[in-house]
Design an enzyme around this catalytic site. Structure first.
Site, PDB file in Angstrom:
ATOM      1  N   CYS A  87       0.921  -1.096  -0.076  1.00  0.00           N
ATOM      2  CA  CYS A  87       0.134   0.007  -0.001  1.00  0.00           C
ATOM      3  C   CYS A  87       1.150   1.186   0.067  1.00  0.00           C
ATOM      4  CB  CYS A  87      -1.018  -0.020   1.196  1.00  0.00           C
ATOM      5  SG  CYS A  87      -2.213  -1.109   1.199  1.00  0.00           S
ATOM      6  N   ASP A  88       0.277   2.361  -0.729  1.00  0.00           N
ATOM      7  CA  ASP A  88       1.004   3.775  -0.626  1.00  0.00           C
ATOM      8  C   ASP A  88      -0.078   4.660  -0.453  1.00  0.00           C
ATOM      9  OD1 ASP A  88       4.048   4.876  -0.581  1.00  0.00           O
ATOM     10  OD2 ASP A  88       2.587   5.974  -1.645  1.00  0.00           O
ATOM     11  N   SER A  89       0.138   5.885   0.156  1.00  0.00           N
ATOM     12  CA  SER A  89      -0.887   7.025   0.176  1.00  0.00           C
ATOM     13  C   SER A  89      -0.290   8.271   0.052  1.00  0.00           C
ATOM     14  CB  SER A  89      -1.538   7.146   1.484  1.00  0.00           C
ATOM     15  OG  SER A  89      -2.145   5.974   1.771  1.00  0.00           O
TER      16      SER A  89
END
Length: 213
Positions: A87-89
């Site tokens: 995941c990355d935001s």
């Protein structure tokens, strides 16, 4: 019980999974995110526009998941977790990608720019199953920021909380009081969208409920 390996150091992502009944294995993908995006930009055909913020988080989520898959050392499918999740935001504001500010000075400037305004928090998800199949999706949630005072910004930055989170804010901590509303998935703002994760697992032939501890 099926096993999920989370390729992230984020305590908020791990806590979100645990609260939903999933106990993740955790291995941190320590990558140079700026270098990954720069390499991707160089590889794009001439004339193609730069990656959007939504595309960038998916590129980074994929890089994290694939890095852990390569580094896992598993030699057979029975040795591997049933799924690896990267995941990355990033927060999108005025078309710009805002990641972790890293310093108090940058966090102060970010909040002075964000207050009273609206941004979009994008979280990329990349899943790799034990059979090697993969799927990627992005959760995008509109976030409305309160018009907070300089004193409130200084106090918030002084806690250290916003320095190491995408967009310099949390919705599950002290920063929650400064968010007046959202449009989309709350969990996507925390860093991992549970409804999206469930549907992505189904695309890989995996049942969300099989991951419950």
């Amino acid at each position: 019980m099926s096993t999920l390996l989370l390729a992230s150091a984020s305590p908020a992502r791990a806590a979100t999974l645990r609260a939903a009944g999933v106990e993740p294995l955790i291995r941190v993908a320590d990558l140079d995110e700026d270098a990954i995006l720069a390499d991707h930009a160089r590889s794009r055909p001439a004339g193609r526009p730069a990656a959007t913020v939504a595309e960038a988080v998916l590129i980074l989520a994929r890089a994290k998941a694939e890095h852990i898959a390569r580094a896992s050392g598993a030699t057979t499918t029975t040795d591997r977790p049933d799924v690896i999740v990267g995941c990355d935001s990033l927060l999108e504001l005025d078309g710009r990608a805002l990641g972790k500010p890293g310093t108090a000075e940058r966090a102060m400037r970010r909040w002075q720019l964000m207050r009273g305004r609206t941004g979009v928090l994008h979280t990329g998800h990349w899943l790799i199953g034990a059979d090697g199949r993969s799927v990627g999706r992005v959760s995008s949630t509109t976030v409305h920021f309160a018009d907070i005072t300089d004193a409130e910004i200084e106090a918030y930055v002084g806690t250290g909380e916003p320095l190491l989170v995408a967009g310099a804010f949390t919705i599950d901590g002290r920063g929650a009081a400064f968010i007046t509303g959202i449009e989309g998935d709350h969990h996507g703002v925390v860093g991992i969208s549970l409804p999206l994760l469930r549907t992505m697992l189904a695309e890989l032939g995996l049942a969300w409920t099989d991951f419950w501890a």
